[in-house]
Design a protein around this motif. Sequence first.
Motif, mmCIF file in Angstrom:
data_model
loop_
_atom_site.group_PDB
_atom_site.id
_atom_site.type_symbol
_atom_site.label_atom_id
_atom_site.label_comp_id
_atom_site.label_asym_id
_atom_site.label_seq_id
_atom_site.Cartn_x
_atom_site.Cartn_y
_atom_site.Cartn_z
ATOM 1 N N ILE A 229 -10.731 3.186 7.980
ATOM 2 C CA ILE A 229 -11.725 3.513 7.287
ATOM 3 C C ILE A 229 -12.562 2.943 7.280
ATOM 4 O O ILE A 229 -12.793 2.024 6.743
ATOM 5 N N VAL A 230 -13.469 2.615 7.854
ATOM 6 C CA VAL A 230 -15.008 2.600 8.026
ATOM 7 C C VAL A 230 -15.824 3.341 7.293
ATOM 8 O O VAL A 230 -15.826 4.428 6.952
ATOM 9 N N THR A 231 -16.477 2.321 6.544
ATOM 10 C CA THR A 231 -17.230 2.976 5.575
ATOM 11 C C THR A 231 -18.470 2.035 4.779
ATOM 12 O O THR A 231 -18.162 1.183 4.677
ATOM 13 N N HIS A 232 -19.411 2.646 4.739
ATOM 14 C CA HIS A 232 -20.596 1.841 3.793
ATOM 15 C C HIS A 232 -20.052 1.907 2.213
ATOM 16 O O HIS A 232 -21.249 1.584 1.872
ATOM 17 N N ASN A 233 -19.612 2.462 2.319
ATOM 18 C CA ASN A 233 -19.838 2.795 0.757
ATOM 19 C C ASN A 233 -18.276 1.908 -0.001
ATOM 20 O O ASN A 233 -17.260 1.961 0.197
ATOM 21 N N LEU A 234 -19.181 0.875 -1.175
ATOM 22 C CA LEU A 234 -17.919 0.320 -1.810
ATOM 23 C C LEU A 234 -17.154 0.765 -2.547
ATOM 24 O O LEU A 234 -16.255 -0.062 -2.913
#
Length: 283
Positions: A229-234
């Motif tokens: 999963i690519v995510t900007h949400n740490l």
Amino acid sequence: METEPPLERAEAFRPWHTPSPREDCCPARRPILRALDVTVSYGGTTALRNVSLGINRGCITAIVGPSGCGKSTFLMSLNRMTDLVGSASVIGDIRLDEQPVLGDAVDLLALRRRVGLIAQRPNPFPLSIRRNMTFPLREHGVRDRARQTEIMEECLHRVGLWTEVRDRLDRPALGLSGGQQQRLCLARALALEPEVLLLDEPCSALDPMASAIIEGLIEELRGRYTIVIVTHNLAQARRIADDMALFWATDGVGTLVEAGTAEQLFTRPCEALTRAYVSGMRG
């Protein structure tokens, strides 16, 4: 929440909380996908350089980093979706169960059945809900209508969508809400029984409630599927990931900074840049 320490005192960094170990989800940590020195260019401009990363079987691997560091490009290279970009060039070595992914002899239809990609924004076909599910099955050789219906119902149940759509299967899929569309796309991917699911920011266009549903579904799939999963949400990565990789852009070119278990990168990172990023000081 504690005040974050300055970068020069990064060794004293303490995370917001200590994630629960998830070693039992993928105890052997055996890669199903391996990328070795992968470089991707578009029209002669390098987007990603010399990335080497293993994706462990049955685990959830989160790829994090700021915009423009090649996260989505790397994801697309894993099942050759980069081939759909005429100017794209991928060099290096990518292997699925030690079989090469790159090269002219690879059966792309078979590869993409084994490694499915779900885009950042929901992209249902402009067809009915039913045909969204049955069309890819037919294209991949499932001709029996009763079997198509059985798979459709099973996968819609799996993503928690069946009770919401069972009375309107012949209505346009584009009439569903954003969260429902994303779950439909996930069900459509699961219908092909992939081994690996690539998710490109699947919650970025969703409200918090829909995001929580998708997140829960991803966690339920842990162990049965390998998920990247690519995510900007740490915070999301911290909640769901077993493994994590931090990408960064240097002079406009994406590179891999550090990879390991999510717990390690959040609590004991090796690189100062990783410490700064997970603490919110860089990004």
